[in-house]
Design a protein around this motif. Structure first.
Motif, short mmCIF file in Angstrom:
data_model
loop_
_atom_site.label_atom_id
_atom_site.label_comp_id
_atom_site.label_asym_id
_atom_site.label_seq_id
_atom_site.Cartn_x
_atom_site.Cartn_y
_atom_site.Cartn_z
N LEU A 39 51.76 4.89 -13.35
CA LEU A 39 50.68 4.65 -14.30
C LEU A 39 51.10 3.58 -15.31
O LEU A 39 52.26 3.53 -15.72
CB LEU A 39 50.34 5.94 -15.05
CG LEU A 39 49.85 7.09 -14.18
CD1 LEU A 39 49.81 8.38 -14.98
CD2 LEU A 39 48.50 6.77 -13.58
N ASP A 42 50.16 1.75 -21.21
CA ASP A 42 49.04 1.87 -22.13
C ASP A 42 48.11 3.02 -21.76
O ASP A 42 47.61 3.73 -22.64
CB ASP A 42 48.23 0.57 -22.19
CG ASP A 42 49.02 -0.56 -22.82
OD1 ASP A 42 49.97 -0.28 -23.58
OD2 ASP A 42 48.68 -1.72 -22.55
N LEU A 43 47.89 3.20 -20.48
CA LEU A 43 47.03 4.29 -20.02
C LEU A 43 47.68 5.65 -20.29
O LEU A 43 47.04 6.56 -20.81
CB LEU A 43 46.73 4.13 -18.53
CG LEU A 43 45.89 5.22 -17.88
CD1 LEU A 43 44.52 5.32 -18.55
CD2 LEU A 43 45.75 4.95 -16.39
N ALA A 46 47.63 6.37 -23.98
CA ALA A 46 46.28 6.77 -24.40
C ALA A 46 46.02 8.23 -24.04
O ALA A 46 45.43 8.99 -24.82
CB ALA A 46 45.24 5.86 -23.77
N ALA A 47 46.45 8.64 -22.86
CA ALA A 47 46.28 10.03 -22.44
C ALA A 47 47.06 10.97 -23.35
O ALA A 47 46.55 12.03 -23.75
CB ALA A 47 46.72 10.20 -20.99
N ARG A 65 47.77 13.31 -15.79
CA ARG A 65 47.13 12.52 -14.74
C ARG A 65 45.61 12.72 -14.78
O ARG A 65 44.85 11.78 -14.55
CB ARG A 65 47.70 12.88 -13.37
CG ARG A 65 49.17 12.44 -13.21
CD ARG A 65 49.63 12.49 -11.77
NE ARG A 65 49.10 11.36 -11.03
CZ ARG A 65 49.68 10.16 -10.97
NH1 ARG A 65 50.81 9.93 -11.59
NH2 ARG A 65 49.14 9.19 -10.27
N CYS A 68 44.24 10.61 -17.58
CA CYS A 68 44.28 9.21 -17.16
C CYS A 68 43.12 8.89 -16.23
O CYS A 68 42.45 7.86 -16.37
CB CYS A 68 45.61 8.88 -16.49
SG CYS A 68 47.01 8.79 -17.62
N ILE A 71 39.90 8.69 -18.22
CA ILE A 71 39.83 7.45 -18.99
C ILE A 71 39.42 6.29 -18.08
O ILE A 71 38.52 5.52 -18.39
CB ILE A 71 41.17 7.15 -19.68
CG1 ILE A 71 41.43 8.16 -20.81
CG2 ILE A 71 41.18 5.71 -20.23
CD1 ILE A 71 42.82 8.08 -21.42
N VAL A 72 40.07 6.19 -16.92
CA VAL A 72 39.80 5.08 -16.01
C VAL A 72 38.40 5.20 -15.41
O VAL A 72 37.67 4.20 -15.34
CB VAL A 72 40.87 5.02 -14.90
CG1 VAL A 72 40.46 4.05 -13.81
CG2 VAL A 72 42.21 4.63 -15.49
N PRO A 76 36.35 3.24 -19.84
CA PRO A 76 37.41 2.25 -19.99
C PRO A 76 37.48 1.67 -21.39
O PRO A 76 38.53 1.26 -21.84
CB PRO A 76 37.05 1.18 -18.97
CG PRO A 76 35.66 1.44 -18.55
CD PRO A 76 35.36 2.87 -18.85
N LEU A 79 40.15 3.28 -23.56
CA LEU A 79 41.51 2.78 -23.40
C LEU A 79 41.72 1.55 -24.26
O LEU A 79 42.73 1.42 -24.94
CB LEU A 79 41.80 2.46 -21.92
CG LEU A 79 43.18 1.87 -21.63
CD1 LEU A 79 44.28 2.81 -22.08
CD2 LEU A 79 43.32 1.57 -20.16
N LYS A 83 44.30 1.33 -27.27
CA LYS A 83 45.36 0.33 -27.20
C LYS A 83 45.38 -0.47 -28.50
O LYS A 83 46.44 -0.70 -29.08
CB LYS A 83 45.15 -0.60 -26.01
CG LYS A 83 46.24 -1.63 -25.88
CD LYS A 83 46.06 -2.48 -24.65
CE LYS A 83 47.17 -3.49 -24.53
NZ LYS A 83 47.02 -4.35 -23.38
#
Length: 92
Positions: A39, A42-43, A46-47, A65, A68, A71-72, A76, A79, A83
């Motif tokens: 991963l 940054d992701l 964020a999680a 996970r 994540c 978020i994805v 988006p 994130l 960030k």
């Protein structure tokens, strides 16, 4: 994610949950890296930030996970917002 970035992330995890014996040895760090190292930093950060703002106990690998993926898949822009917030905080 590079190992040094993961080590930095792991230090954040331990700092957020100081009462818990998280990643107590190099083997534990390596195992977690094996499960989360694919991963982007940054992701994953964020999680972790999302988790610490809503939960009292440390997350599992599966929970990280899942966040994540949410978020994805779903937001988006979250994130990007996180960030920017994280970069601003680290710059202080």
């Amino acid at each position: 994610m590079e190992r040094n970035d993961f080590a930095k992330w792991a230090s954040y995890l331990q700092t957020y949950f100081p009462r818990f014996n998280l990643l107590p040895n190099p083997e534990a760090l390596e195992l977690w890296y094996g499960e989360l190292g694919d991963l982007p930093f940054d992701l994953l950060f964020a999680a972790l930030r999302k988790w610490v703002n809503t939960e009292r106990f440390p997350p599992s690998i599966a929970e990280l996970r899942q966040i994540c993926a949410e978020i994805v898949q779903g937001k988006p822009e979250e994130l990007v917002r996180r960030k920017i917030y994280c970069v601003d905080r680290l710059a202080q």
